[in-house]
Design an enzyme around this catalytic site. Structure first.
Site, PDB file in Angstrom:
ATOM      1  N   ARG A  44      41.941  44.212  56.034  1.00  0.00           N
ATOM      2  CA  ARG A  44      41.170  44.607  54.836  1.00  0.00           C
ATOM      3  C   ARG A  44      41.689  45.702  54.457  1.00  0.00           C
ATOM      4  NH1 ARG A  44      37.305  48.316  56.284  1.00  0.00           N
ATOM      5  NH2 ARG A  44      36.819  47.019  58.136  1.00  0.00           N
ATOM      6  N   TYR A  96      32.334  41.190  28.307  1.00  0.00           N
ATOM      7  CA  TYR A  96      32.017  40.027  29.103  1.00  0.00           C
ATOM      8  C   TYR A  96      30.398  40.042  29.819  1.00  0.00           C
ATOM      9  CZ  TYR A  96      32.412  37.254  33.348  1.00  0.00           C
ATOM     10  OH  TYR A  96      32.150  36.425  34.543  1.00  0.00           O
ATOM     11  N   ASP A 167      40.187  45.653  29.932  1.00  0.00           N
ATOM     12  CA  ASP A 167      40.390  44.404  30.429  1.00  0.00           C
ATOM     13  C   ASP A 167      41.278  43.757  29.552  1.00  0.00           C
ATOM     14  OD1 ASP A 167      39.976  41.681  31.142  1.00  0.00           O
ATOM     15  OD2 ASP A 167      37.592  41.984  31.332  1.00  0.00           O
ATOM     16  N   LYS A 192      41.737  33.748  35.899  1.00  0.00           N
ATOM     17  CA  LYS A 192      42.027  32.962  34.386  1.00  0.00           C
ATOM     18  C   LYS A 192      43.708  32.831  34.396  1.00  0.00           C
ATOM     19  CE  LYS A 192      37.620  34.038  33.518  1.00  0.00           C
ATOM     20  NZ  LYS A 192      37.263  34.702  34.782  1.00  0.00           N
TER      21      LYS A 192
END
Length: 377
Positions: A44, A96, A167, A192
């Site tokens: 982690r 978004y 973004d 994406k």
């Protein structure tokens, strides 16, 4: 080093002469009992494979620091988690839908306010208050493809002591590098274009600020939304073809825009710079291409459901940036978290369709759109 070369060769000199990096699946690592020292301790906190990916992410963005998260929203949440009680963030009204949901439903519980601005590009000094600590930008905007002048807004925000978060999912580092223009943080949904095959969920954050980098490392360790080693390896490999894929996707998109603009079955087409000559000029000054996403509305009298059902190649599905073309209705899919009033203010009509263009032969895509438009009559 040009970006295509960086995408392939940022990582070199692997063990045994291998030409691809190894995958380290270990969740925990042995330490020195005397000093408890070790390069890695627990997955982690860090992992060799994720660290290799983060080196690539930083290289692509010309950044000092890169971070890989389990999704684009995990990356965006980490960026917005740099805000504290009493802070305000300014965002575009058409942001978004996932980001809208996080700002609208999660941040208020943390004592943080989100203010959605109809035209972020028109911000002035009067829009900033003593509480304004960040401006969140999408350019091109999703799904309206509106353009924001990064240089102007970055200078304006910094004058008021506010961070600028960009973004960059639609453009990727191949077409736009906000950090080079002065942005503080860049986030992407790596699901994406970076991953590019609609089979991997990931998010990225890059920054040149050492203090912010410490905050993102803490977010990974404390919140745990990190990318797993196998997915990190797959993203490293996918990034190697990113510039090539995007080149084909962008070429296809340009042909489709030109075709739809002249088609009697289309009322309007939106793409970066289509809203005004000024936006076109701004976009050309800060990006090296238009990307491969466009939006459009059918002409009056055409049946959008019949059109969507008739399409053979673009699947009716959310997401974008994959090798296959995808089409969606933002009002009911990507931006369903927004109220009808909020969508109206953002310029997202119920009839708006968003097309993410893939790498198929453009002649097949054009023929498919034409036959679907005929079926819509």
């Amino acid at each position: 080093m040009h970006i295509q070369t960086a995408a392939v060769h940022t990582l070199r000199d692997f063990e045994h002469g291998a030409v691809v990096p190894p995958v380290h699946l270990a969740s925990t690592f042995e330490l020195d009992p005397a000093t408890e020292d070790g390069a890695y301790a627990y997955q982690r906190g860090s992992n060799p494979t994720r660290a290799q990916l983060e080196t690539v992410l930083a290289a692509l963005d010309d950044a000092e620091h890169g971070f890989a998260f389990a999704s684009g929203m995990a990356a965006t949440a980490a960026a917005l988690s740099t805000l504290t009680v009493g802070d305000e963030v300014l965002l575009p009204a058409s942001v978004y839908g996932g980001t809208y949901r996080f700002v609208d439903l999660v941040l208020p519980g943390r004592g943080i306010t989100g203010r959605f601005v109809d035209d972020l590009g028109a911000l002035t000094d009067a829009d900033f208050t003593p509480s304004t600590r960040a401006v969140f930008i999408e350019t091109p905007a999703n799904p309206t493809l509106r353009i924001t002048d990064l240089r102007r807004i970055i200078e304006l925000a910094h004058r008021h002591g506010a961070l600028v978060i960009v973004d960059n999912t639609f453009m990727t580092p191949v077409l736009q590098k906000p950090l080079a223009l002065g942005a503080d943080i860049v986030v992407q949904s790596a699901t994406k274009y970076l991953a590019g095959h609609s089979d991997l969920l990931a998010g990225t954050v890059t920054t040149n600020d050492d203090t912010l980098a410490e905050a993102f490392a803490l977010a990974q360790k404390a919140q745990g939304g990190v990318l797993a080693p196998q997915d990190s390896f797959r993203l490293i490999q996918a990034i190697k073809t990113l510039p090539l894929r995007l080149e084909r996707q962008q070429s296809n998109a340009e042909a489709i825009v030109a075709h739809l603009r002249e088609h009697e079955g289309i009322r309007q087409v939106w793409y970066p710079g289509s809203h005004s000559e000024e936006e076109a000029r701004i976009h050309a000054s800060q990006a090296s291409g238009n990307g491969a996403v466009l939006s459009f509305e059918l002409a009056a009298g055409l049946d959008s459901v019949a059109f969507l059902r008739a399409l053979r190649f673009p699947a009716y599905a959310v997401s974008l940036g994959g090798v296959e073309s995808l089409i969606c209705r933002p009002a009911t899919m990507t931006h369903e978290a927004m109220t009808p009033e909020a969508r109206q203010n953002a310029g997202i009509s119920d009839e708006l369709l968003r097309l993410s263009v893939g790498i198929e032969d453009v002649a097949d895509l054009l023929a498919d759109l034409d036959q679907a438009l005929a079926a819509a009559r």
